[in-house]
Design a protein around this motif. Structure first.
Motif, mmCIF file in Angstrom:
data_model
loop_
_atom_site.group_PDB
_atom_site.id
_atom_site.type_symbol
_atom_site.label_atom_id
_atom_site.label_comp_id
_atom_site.label_asym_id
_atom_site.label_seq_id
_atom_site.Cartn_x
_atom_site.Cartn_y
_atom_site.Cartn_z
ATOM 1 N N SER A 139 0.434 -1.161 0.060
ATOM 2 C CA SER A 139 0.168 0.080 0.033
ATOM 3 C C SER A 139 1.016 1.297 -0.167
ATOM 4 N N GLY A 140 2.411 1.008 1.127
ATOM 5 C CA GLY A 140 2.971 2.238 0.953
ATOM 6 C C GLY A 140 3.987 2.305 -0.298
ATOM 7 N N ARG A 141 3.862 1.810 -0.927
ATOM 8 C CA ARG A 141 4.457 1.375 -2.546
ATOM 9 C C ARG A 141 3.542 1.898 -3.765
ATOM 10 N N TRP A 142 2.424 1.593 -3.680
ATOM 11 C CA TRP A 142 0.912 1.983 -4.807
ATOM 12 C C TRP A 142 0.738 3.540 -4.536
ATOM 13 N N LEU A 143 0.627 4.038 -2.877
ATOM 14 C CA LEU A 143 0.185 5.128 -2.129
ATOM 15 C C LEU A 143 1.127 6.343 -2.967
ATOM 16 N N SER A 144 2.511 5.437 -3.358
ATOM 17 C CA SER A 144 4.036 6.642 -3.831
ATOM 18 C C SER A 144 4.514 6.664 -5.145
ATOM 19 N N GLU A 145 3.926 5.559 -5.373
ATOM 20 C CA GLU A 145 3.969 5.569 -6.557
ATOM 21 C C GLU A 145 5.081 4.122 -7.229
ATOM 22 N N GLY A 146 5.484 3.738 -6.249
ATOM 23 C CA GLY A 146 6.745 3.245 -6.342
ATOM 24 C C GLY A 146 6.067 1.616 -7.179
ATOM 25 N N LEU A 147 4.770 1.705 -6.975
ATOM 26 C CA LEU A 147 3.775 -0.312 -8.058
ATOM 27 C C LEU A 147 2.358 0.804 -8.399
ATOM 28 N N THR A 148 2.281 0.099 -9.108
ATOM 29 C CA THR A 148 1.144 0.952 -9.819
ATOM 30 C C THR A 148 0.021 -0.284 -9.132
ATOM 31 N N LEU A 149 -1.250 0.023 -9.477
ATOM 32 C CA LEU A 149 -2.970 -0.330 -8.265
ATOM 33 C C LEU A 149 -2.115 -1.914 -8.844
ATOM 34 N N ASP A 150 -2.475 -1.824 -10.302
ATOM 35 C CA ASP A 150 -2.765 -3.291 -11.315
ATOM 36 C C ASP A 150 -1.542 -4.430 -10.193
ATOM 37 N N ARG A 151 -0.332 -3.568 -10.122
ATOM 38 C CA ARG A 151 0.862 -4.571 -9.989
ATOM 39 C C ARG A 151 0.324 -4.633 -8.225
ATOM 40 N N ALA A 152 0.308 -3.842 -7.256
ATOM 41 C CA ALA A 152 -0.132 -4.544 -5.862
ATOM 42 C C ALA A 152 -0.951 -5.302 -5.545
#
Length: 194
Positions: free
Chosen positions: A163-176
């Motif tokens: 979630s932290g990575r997604w929210l900081s755009e380190g991961l895409t939503l789909d990848r998370a």
């Protein structure tokens, strides 16, 4: 009416915590954000610590509500599908979920330095882990409670990190979402072979 004002204050607190962090939460700014007086905030929550504890509870309740509402709307009955949806619903590109996840992360970070908040957050985490463990046990009924809890703790910890990575755009939503589904597969396969 009092419950409505309390909700308005909690919604404002979640927004401010998500935007500015726990350290940036000031009663005066919260009152302005909620459109109420400082005195009303003190009346409902006594002090800033009370606002933080209530915010944590509000964020948890809101997450439970959007999860339960979705599971009910989808009429999910398969235990594995319920487990998957419960975790996947933490990855929705909506203002409410983004705000909830961001505020949770801010509260977790602040709890490292605040013993009162730490105890409340630890209890909220224990409850969440227990709920996920119950879903795992429903999906794999032969799983011993201790092993289900260990799997739940790994999944919820991974979810927070993703979630932290997604929210900081380190991961895409789909990848998370793909990664959490893979983790569920791995945990259930591991438990099924034990």
């Amino acid at each position: 009416m009092a419950a409505d004002r309390r909700t308005v204050i909690m919604e404002a607190a979640a927004r401010l915590i998500a935007r500015r962090g726990v350290r940036g939460l000031r009663i005066e700014e919260l009152a302005a954000e909620a459109g109420v007086s400082n005195g009303l905030i003190y009346y409902h929550f006594k002090d800033r610590a009370g606002v933080l504890r209530a915010s944590l509870e509000f964020i948890n309740n809101r997450a439970e509500r959007y999860t339960a509402d979705h599971v009910a709307a989808e009429r999910l009955t398969d235990p594995r599908a319920v487990l998957e949806q419960t975790l996947l619903l933490e990855f929705q590109d909506t203002a409410e979920v983004r705000e909830n996840s961001t505020a949770w992360g801010e509260l977790r970070a602040s709890a490292m330095f605040d013993a009162l908040l730490r105890a409340d957050l630890a209890e909220a985490t224990r409850v969440w882990d227990g709920e996920v463990a119950d879903l795992i046990t429903a999906a794999l009924p032969a799983t011993p409670a201790g092993r289900a809890l260990e799997a739940a703790q790994r999944l919820t910890a991974l979810l927070e990190g993703l979630s932290g990575r997604w929210l900081s755009e380190g991961l895409t939503l789909d990848r998370a979402r793909i990664l959490i589904l893979g983790a569920i597969d791995a945990e259930l396969a591991h438990l099924g072979h034990a």
